[in-house]
Design an enzyme around this catalytic site. Sequence first.
Site, PDB file in Angstrom:
ATOM      1  N   GLU A   6       1.568   5.198 -21.031  1.00 32.85           N
ATOM      2  CA  GLU A   6       2.256   3.948 -20.876  1.00 32.85           C
ATOM      3  C   GLU A   6       3.749   4.245 -21.157  1.00 32.85           C
ATOM      4  OE1 GLU A   6       0.376   1.048 -23.277  1.00 32.85           O
ATOM      5  OE2 GLU A   6      -1.239   0.929 -22.061  1.00 32.85           O
ATOM      6  N   GLU A  60      -6.671   7.014 -13.667  1.00 39.07           N
ATOM      7  CA  GLU A  60      -7.205   7.426 -12.485  1.00 39.07           C
ATOM      8  C   GLU A  60      -6.022   8.263 -11.725  1.00 39.07           C
ATOM      9  OE1 GLU A  60      -7.353   4.550 -13.752  1.00 39.07           O
ATOM     10  OE2 GLU A  60      -9.374   3.526 -13.164  1.00 39.07           O
ATOM     11  N   CYS A 120      -5.519   1.625  -8.553  1.00 43.37           N
ATOM     12  CA  CYS A 120      -6.358   2.891  -8.511  1.00 43.37           C
ATOM     13  C   CYS A 120      -7.517   2.786  -7.623  1.00 43.37           C
ATOM     14  CB  CYS A 120      -6.797   2.919  -9.841  1.00 43.37           C
ATOM     15  SG  CYS A 120      -5.341   3.444 -10.925  1.00 43.37           S
ATOM     16  N   ASN A 141      -4.069   7.431 -19.399  1.00 41.10           N
ATOM     17  CA  ASN A 141      -2.992   6.368 -18.958  1.00 41.10           C
ATOM     18  C   ASN A 141      -1.865   6.716 -19.702  1.00 41.10           C
ATOM     19  OD1 ASN A 141      -4.894   5.407 -21.337  1.00 41.10           O
ATOM     20  ND2 ASN A 141      -3.899   3.279 -20.868  1.00 41.10           N
ATOM     21  N   CYS A 170      -8.064  -0.608 -11.669  1.00 42.38           N
ATOM     22  CA  CYS A 170      -7.070  -1.770 -11.031  1.00 42.38           C
ATOM     23  C   CYS A 170      -7.027  -1.427  -9.558  1.00 42.38           C
ATOM     24  CB  CYS A 170      -5.741  -1.694 -11.641  1.00 42.38           C
ATOM     25  SG  CYS A 170      -4.785  -0.174 -11.227  1.00 42.38           S
ATOM     26  N   CYS A 178      -1.847   4.827 -14.792  1.00 42.40           N
ATOM     27  CA  CYS A 178      -3.294   4.716 -15.061  1.00 42.40           C
ATOM     28  C   CYS A 178      -3.945   6.272 -15.299  1.00 42.40           C
ATOM     29  CB  CYS A 178      -4.101   4.016 -13.955  1.00 42.40           C
ATOM     30  SG  CYS A 178      -3.753   2.096 -14.037  1.00 42.40           S
TER      31      CYS A 178
HETATM   32  N1  THU Z   1      -5.822   1.220 -17.178  1.00 35.69           N
HETATM   33  C1  THU Z   1      -6.126   2.425 -16.685  1.00 35.69           C
HETATM   34  O1  THU Z   1      -5.320   3.390 -16.955  1.00 35.69           O
HETATM   35  N2  THU Z   1      -6.964   2.595 -15.769  1.00 35.69           N
HETATM   36  C2  THU Z   1      -7.755   1.574 -15.436  1.00 35.69           C
HETATM   37  O2  THU Z   1      -8.965   1.722 -14.436  1.00 35.69           O
HETATM   38  C3  THU Z   1      -7.577   0.101 -16.022  1.00 35.69           C
HETATM   39  C4  THU Z   1      -6.326   0.237 -16.745  1.00 35.69           C
HETATM   40  C5  THU Z   1      -4.701   1.157 -18.393  1.00 35.69           C
HETATM   41  C6  THU Z   1      -3.406   0.682 -17.736  1.00 35.69           C
HETATM   42  C7  THU Z   1      -2.885   0.352 -19.259  1.00 35.69           C
HETATM   43  O3  THU Z   1      -2.132   1.727 -19.528  1.00 35.69           O
HETATM   44  C8  THU Z   1      -3.837   0.105 -19.947  1.00 35.69           C
HETATM   45  O4  THU Z   1      -4.847   0.223 -19.263  1.00 35.69           O
HETATM   46  C9  THU Z   1      -3.960  -1.445 -20.024  1.00 35.69           C
HETATM   47  O5  THU Z   1      -3.937  -2.289 -18.824  1.00 35.69           O
END
Ligand code: THU
Length: 130
Positions: free
Chosen positions: A41, A52, A86, A39, A83, A50
Amino acid sequence: MDLKAAARAVRDNAHAPYSNFKVGAALRTASGKVFVGCNVENVAYPEGTCAEAGAIAAMVAAGEREIAEAYVIADSPDPVPPCGGCRQKLAEFAGRDVPVTLATTSGSERQTTVGTLLPGAFGAGHMERR
Ligand code: THU
Protein backbone atom coordinates in the site's frame (compact mmCIF):
# COMPACT_ATOMS: atom_id res chain seq x y z
CA MET A 1 7.58 -25.80 -3.22
CA ASP A 2 4.23 -25.72 -1.44
CA LEU A 3 2.11 -22.84 -2.79
CA LYS A 4 0.17 -22.55 0.44
CA ALA A 5 3.31 -22.18 2.55
CA ALA A 6 4.81 -19.72 0.06
CA ALA A 7 1.69 -17.52 0.04
CA ARG A 8 1.37 -17.64 3.80
CA ALA A 9 5.02 -16.67 4.29
CA VAL A 10 5.04 -13.76 1.85
CA ARG A 11 1.85 -12.38 3.38
CA ASP A 12 3.87 -11.55 6.49
CA ASN A 13 5.87 -9.07 4.40
CA ALA A 14 2.82 -7.17 3.13
CA HIS A 15 2.91 -3.40 3.59
CA ALA A 16 -0.67 -2.70 4.61
CA PRO A 17 -0.61 0.06 7.25
CA TYR A 18 -3.76 1.73 5.86
CA SER A 19 -6.13 -1.21 5.48
CA ASN A 20 -4.40 -3.50 7.99
CA PHE A 21 -5.38 -6.25 5.56
CA LYS A 22 -2.36 -8.30 4.54
CA VAL A 23 -2.61 -10.52 1.47
CA GLY A 24 -0.18 -13.10 0.11
CA ALA A 25 -0.21 -14.66 -3.35
CA ALA A 26 1.82 -17.49 -4.85
CA LEU A 27 1.88 -18.68 -8.45
CA ARG A 28 3.29 -21.86 -9.90
CA THR A 29 4.31 -21.55 -13.53
CA ALA A 30 4.20 -24.21 -16.22
CA SER A 31 7.94 -24.79 -15.70
CA GLY A 32 7.32 -25.50 -12.00
CA LYS A 33 8.81 -22.34 -10.53
CA VAL A 34 7.02 -20.48 -7.75
CA PHE A 35 6.66 -16.70 -7.56
CA VAL A 36 5.20 -14.76 -4.66
CA GLY A 37 3.78 -11.32 -4.01
CA CYS A 38 2.16 -9.34 -1.22
CA ASN A 39 0.09 -6.18 -1.23
CA VAL A 40 2.11 -2.97 -1.06
CA GLU A 41 0.00 0.00 0.00
CA ASN A 42 0.89 3.66 -0.32
CA VAL A 43 -0.11 6.79 1.56
CA ALA A 44 -1.46 7.94 -1.81
CA TYR A 45 -4.03 5.15 -1.62
CA PRO A 46 -4.63 4.44 -5.35
CA GLU A 47 -0.90 3.77 -5.78
CA GLY A 48 -1.15 0.58 -3.72
CA THR A 49 -0.75 -2.75 -5.46
CA CYS A 50 -2.37 -6.12 -4.79
CA ALA A 51 -0.57 -9.30 -3.82
CA GLU A 52 -1.52 -10.97 -7.10
CA ALA A 53 -0.06 -8.09 -9.11
CA GLY A 54 3.23 -8.39 -7.21
CA ALA A 55 3.48 -12.12 -7.85
CA ILE A 56 2.70 -11.64 -11.54
CA ALA A 57 5.31 -8.90 -11.83
CA ALA A 58 7.94 -11.16 -10.22
CA MET A 59 7.01 -13.97 -12.61
CA VAL A 60 7.30 -11.80 -15.70
CA ALA A 61 10.53 -10.21 -14.48
CA ALA A 62 11.99 -13.71 -14.24
CA GLY A 63 11.06 -14.43 -17.85
CA GLU A 64 8.04 -16.62 -17.18
CA ARG A 65 4.58 -16.13 -18.70
CA GLU A 66 2.43 -19.17 -18.01
CA ILE A 67 0.58 -19.57 -14.73
CA ALA A 68 -0.34 -23.19 -13.93
CA GLU A 69 -1.79 -22.65 -10.46
CA ALA A 70 -2.45 -19.75 -8.07
CA TYR A 71 -3.01 -19.40 -4.32
CA VAL A 72 -4.21 -16.28 -2.46
CA ILE A 73 -4.42 -15.98 1.32
CA ALA A 74 -5.66 -13.31 3.73
CA ASP A 75 -6.92 -13.00 7.28
CA SER A 76 -10.54 -12.65 6.18
CA PRO A 77 -13.73 -14.30 7.48
CA ASP A 78 -14.12 -16.11 4.16
CA PRO A 79 -11.54 -16.95 1.49
CA VAL A 80 -10.70 -13.61 -0.11
CA PRO A 81 -11.90 -13.11 -3.69
CA PRO A 82 -9.37 -11.35 -5.95
CA CYS A 83 -10.39 -7.85 -7.05
CA GLY A 84 -11.63 -7.32 -10.59
CA GLY A 85 -8.33 -5.92 -11.79
CA CYS A 86 -6.41 -8.92 -10.45
CA ARG A 87 -8.82 -11.31 -12.17
CA GLN A 88 -7.98 -9.64 -15.46
CA LYS A 89 -4.25 -9.72 -14.62
CA LEU A 90 -4.42 -13.46 -13.87
CA ALA A 91 -6.34 -14.07 -17.12
CA GLU A 92 -3.49 -12.46 -19.07
CA PHE A 93 -1.18 -15.34 -18.09
CA ALA A 94 -3.55 -18.22 -17.25
CA GLY A 95 -6.04 -20.29 -19.18
CA ARG A 96 -9.66 -20.58 -18.08
CA ASP A 97 -9.10 -23.92 -16.37
CA VAL A 98 -6.15 -22.86 -14.24
CA PRO A 99 -6.95 -23.66 -10.60
CA VAL A 100 -7.01 -20.83 -8.07
CA THR A 101 -7.19 -21.52 -4.34
CA LEU A 102 -8.58 -18.75 -2.14
CA ALA A 103 -7.73 -19.18 1.52
CA THR A 104 -8.00 -17.71 4.99
CA THR A 105 -5.20 -17.75 7.52
CA SER A 106 -7.46 -19.81 9.79
CA GLY A 107 -7.54 -22.64 7.28
CA SER A 108 -10.63 -22.30 5.08
CA GLU A 109 -10.03 -22.85 1.39
CA ARG A 110 -12.18 -22.38 -1.70
CA GLN A 111 -11.15 -23.85 -5.02
CA THR A 112 -12.05 -22.01 -8.18
CA THR A 113 -10.61 -21.34 -11.63
CA VAL A 114 -9.52 -18.31 -13.59
CA GLY A 115 -12.48 -18.76 -15.94
CA THR A 116 -14.99 -18.88 -13.08
CA LEU A 117 -13.49 -15.78 -11.52
CA LEU A 118 -13.69 -13.84 -14.78
CA PRO A 119 -16.37 -15.16 -17.13
CA GLY A 120 -16.51 -13.39 -20.47
CA ALA A 121 -12.95 -12.12 -20.09
CA PHE A 122 -11.71 -9.57 -22.58
CA GLY A 123 -8.95 -11.21 -24.59
CA ALA A 124 -6.66 -10.58 -27.54
CA GLY A 125 -9.22 -12.26 -29.83
CA HIS A 126 -11.60 -9.37 -29.21
CA MET A 127 -9.21 -7.02 -30.97
CA GLU A 128 -9.12 -9.05 -34.18
CA ARG A 129 -10.73 -7.40 -37.20
CA ARG A 130 -12.86 -9.33 -39.63
N1 THU B 1 -5.90 -6.95 -1.83
C1 THU B 1 -5.02 -7.81 -2.45
O1 THU B 1 -3.80 -7.65 -2.36
N2 THU B 1 -5.54 -8.85 -3.14
C2 THU B 1 -6.86 -9.17 -3.19
O2 THU B 1 -7.21 -10.17 -3.81
C3 THU B 1 -7.85 -8.33 -2.50
C4 THU B 1 -7.34 -7.05 -1.95
C5 THU B 1 -5.33 -5.85 -1.03
C6 THU B 1 -5.40 -4.48 -1.63
C7 THU B 1 -5.32 -3.62 -0.40
O3 THU B 1 -3.95 -3.43 -0.05
C8 THU B 1 -5.97 -4.45 0.69
O4 THU B 1 -6.02 -5.77 0.20
C9 THU B 1 -7.38 -3.98 1.04
O5 THU B 1 -8.16 -3.83 -0.09
